[in-house]
Design a protein around this motif. Structure first.
Motif, PDB file in Angstrom:
ATOM      1  N   UNK A   1       9.043   3.978   0.136  1.00  0.00           N
ATOM      2  CA  UNK A   1       9.270   2.578  -0.214  1.00  0.00           C
ATOM      3  C   UNK A   1      10.634   2.383  -0.848  1.00  0.00           C
ATOM      4  N   UNK A   2      11.023   3.327  -1.698  1.00  0.00           N
ATOM      5  CA  UNK A   2      12.343   3.256  -2.327  1.00  0.00           C
ATOM      6  C   UNK A   2      13.443   3.366  -1.274  1.00  0.00           C
ATOM      7  N   UNK A   3      13.297   4.338  -0.348  1.00  0.00           N
ATOM      8  CA  UNK A   3      14.309   4.524   0.695  1.00  0.00           C
ATOM      9  C   UNK A   3      14.401   3.295   1.594  1.00  0.00           C
TER      10      UNK A   3
ATOM     11  N   UNK B   1       5.935  -0.436  -4.943  1.00  0.00           N
ATOM     12  CA  UNK B   1       6.503   0.003  -6.214  1.00  0.00           C
ATOM     13  C   UNK B   1       7.840   0.717  -5.983  1.00  0.00           C
ATOM     14  N   UNK B   2       7.969   1.425  -4.863  1.00  0.00           N
ATOM     15  CA  UNK B   2       9.256   2.022  -4.519  1.00  0.00           C
ATOM     16  C   UNK B   2      10.304   0.961  -4.236  1.00  0.00           C
ATOM     17  N   UNK B   3       9.881  -0.132  -3.584  1.00  0.00           N
ATOM     18  CA  UNK B   3      10.794  -1.262  -3.340  1.00  0.00           C
ATOM     19  C   UNK B   3      11.232  -1.873  -4.666  1.00  0.00           C
ATOM     20  N   UNK B   4      10.296  -2.021  -5.616  1.00  0.00           N
ATOM     21  CA  UNK B   4      10.655  -2.501  -6.966  1.00  0.00           C
ATOM     22  C   UNK B   4      11.828  -1.687  -7.516  1.00  0.00           C
ATOM     23  N   UNK B   5      11.697  -0.357  -7.410  1.00  0.00           N
ATOM     24  CA  UNK B   5      12.728   0.522  -7.977  1.00  0.00           C
ATOM     25  C   UNK B   5      14.069   0.315  -7.283  1.00  0.00           C
ATOM     26  N   UNK B   6      14.045   0.176  -5.960  1.00  0.00           N
ATOM     27  CA  UNK B   6      15.293  -0.041  -5.223  1.00  0.00           C
ATOM     28  C   UNK B   6      15.958  -1.348  -5.649  1.00  0.00           C
ATOM     29  N   UNK B   7      15.170  -2.378  -5.841  1.00  0.00           N
ATOM     30  CA  UNK B   7      15.707  -3.685  -6.259  1.00  0.00           C
ATOM     31  C   UNK B   7      16.332  -3.583  -7.638  1.00  0.00           C
ATOM     32  N   UNK B   8      15.650  -2.928  -8.553  1.00  0.00           N
ATOM     33  CA  UNK B   8      16.160  -2.810  -9.925  1.00  0.00           C
ATOM     34  C   UNK B   8      17.444  -1.985  -9.971  1.00  0.00           C
ATOM     35  N   UNK B   9      17.484  -0.907  -9.200  1.00  0.00           N
ATOM     36  CA  UNK B   9      18.691  -0.070  -9.205  1.00  0.00           C
ATOM     37  C   UNK B   9      19.883  -0.809  -8.611  1.00  0.00           C
TER      38      UNK B   9
ATOM     39  N   UNK C   1      14.575 -11.105  -5.178  1.00  0.00           N
ATOM     40  CA  UNK C   1      13.820 -10.625  -4.008  1.00  0.00           C
ATOM     41  C   UNK C   1      12.334 -10.654  -4.347  1.00  0.00           C
ATOM     42  N   UNK C   2      11.544 -11.298  -3.493  1.00  0.00           N
ATOM     43  CA  UNK C   2      10.087 -11.282  -3.646  1.00  0.00           C
ATOM     44  C   UNK C   2       9.518 -10.031  -2.986  1.00  0.00           C
ATOM     45  N   UNK C   3       8.389  -9.552  -3.530  1.00  0.00           N
ATOM     46  CA  UNK C   3       7.765  -8.334  -2.990  1.00  0.00           C
ATOM     47  C   UNK C   3       6.257  -8.547  -2.877  1.00  0.00           C
TER      48      UNK C   3
END
Length: 345
Positions: A229-231, A255-263, A272-274
């Motif tokens: 999800x992060x990748x 949750x991986x997408x959350x991390x990518x957005x925050x970084x 960005x909505x998730x």
């Protein structure tokens, strides 16, 4: 009546004490799915309390064990399935043997060899491919099988339990469209799983119904786990015209997408909505709480256990293919796209 009266208690007495009809108690005993959860729980508690044992016209030898086989056990999703299976097993006086075969043929062969040395009332495979040779060997051992979220299409005589994945994918996409998003990314699950393909198809159907072209650049592969999800989230944010919303086909990938957005220095949902899929317990405690598609994982486990125990008793089942309803749960991770983003056409 007390628990020591179990040999004499009747279905009629159980129905009277539970405040339900005799057919309702019979449906609970037979593992039917058309009973309200609170009613089923009340009846099963009374059956356990009184030690009720169904009379049978034939003697069925029981091992008192059900095997629950996963590819991997490193997911909160697996824990929810286990909870459901053990809930039914406990009520039926049946233990649960949990195994992981890690998608390795050697591990599967070793598991089968171990199974030959002991008895089991049945096997529940989860997100697995039940190959014809393995199915044939289990059939020779007279072991009934149920598959939860199958990979591929099992033989017609193998019952499957799943969720309405296509409808869930459609509901998530329609929600994002309804609040103004048109650039919607999608993080897919493993392509060999029917549930993954159905969620992707639901996403595509939602866009097409709204007249929004499907942009393949906004569809990224994943494997249901956080790292993918992060990748995928990172890749989607690197697109020349990035999405204003991302729908991930599992909560862990969300949750991986959350991390990518925050970084990236962005915020959910301001930038960005998730949306996720599963409604794992941690979804409500995420920051912000995750909008997701709830699939009834615990009930899927319960139904799989009831089904395999019915087969072990030589009983029939209502349907070989069961899909339990999904439900969109809107929380705080979705909002209208930021000002300046492309609006509805």
């Amino acid at each position: 009546m007390g628990a020591d009266d179990g040999r004499r208690v009747t279905i009629t007495a159980i129905a009277r004490e539970a405040g339900v009809s005799v057919p309702t108690v019979s449906r609970v005993l037979n593992g039917r799915s058309d009973v309200a959860p609170d009613t089923r729980e009340r009846v099963e508690e009374l059956l356990r309390h009184h030690g009720y044992r169904r009379r049978s016209s034939r003697s069925v030898r029981r091992a008192g064990l059900v095997d629950l086989v996963f590819n991997d056990l490193d997911s909160p999703w697996a824990v929810e399935i286990i909870r459901g299976v053990e809930d039914v097993g406990h009520g039926a006086g049946v233990g649960t043997v949990v195994s992981a075969i890690h998608r390795q043929p050697t591990a599967a062969r070793q598991w089968l060899q171990n199974l030959r040395t002991r008895a089991t009332d049945g096997v529940i495979f989860v997100t697995s491919h039940l190959s014809p040779p393995l199915h044939a060997q289990l059939r020779r051992l007279n072991v009934p099988v149920v598959v939860v979220d199958p990979a591929g299409v099992p033989a017609m005589d193998v019952p499957t339990i799943g969720a309405t994945n296509w409808a869930g994918g459609l509901a998530a996409t329609e929600h994002l469209l309804s609040i103004g998003h048109r650039r919607i990314g999608f993080v897919a699950g493993p392509t060999h799983l029917l549930c993954s393909r159905a969620r992707l198809d639901g996403y595509r159907a939602g866009l097409e119904a709204a007249g929004v072209p499907v942009d393949d650049a906004l569809v990224c592969p994943g494997d249901f786990y956080h790292a993918s999800g992060y990748a995928a989230g990172t890749a989607l944010l690197n697109v020349a015209d990035p999405p204003t919303a991302i729908f991930a086909a599992s909560d862990q990938m969300a949750f991986g997408v959350y991390e990518a957005i925050r970084r990236r220095g962005l915020r959910v949902p301001d930038d960005v909505s998730v949306v996720g899929f599963d409604d794992l317990p941690e979804a409500r405690w995420a920051s912000p709480p995750l909008t997701t598609v709830r699939q009834p994982l615990v009930e899927m486990g319960r139904l799989a256990a009831r089904t395999v125990l019915r087969l072990a008793q030589g009983e029939g089942i209502d349907s070989p293919r069961v899909e339990l309803a999904t439900e969109l749960v809107v929380r705080d991770s979705t909002a209208a796209p930021p000002t300046g983003s492309p609006g509805p056409s």
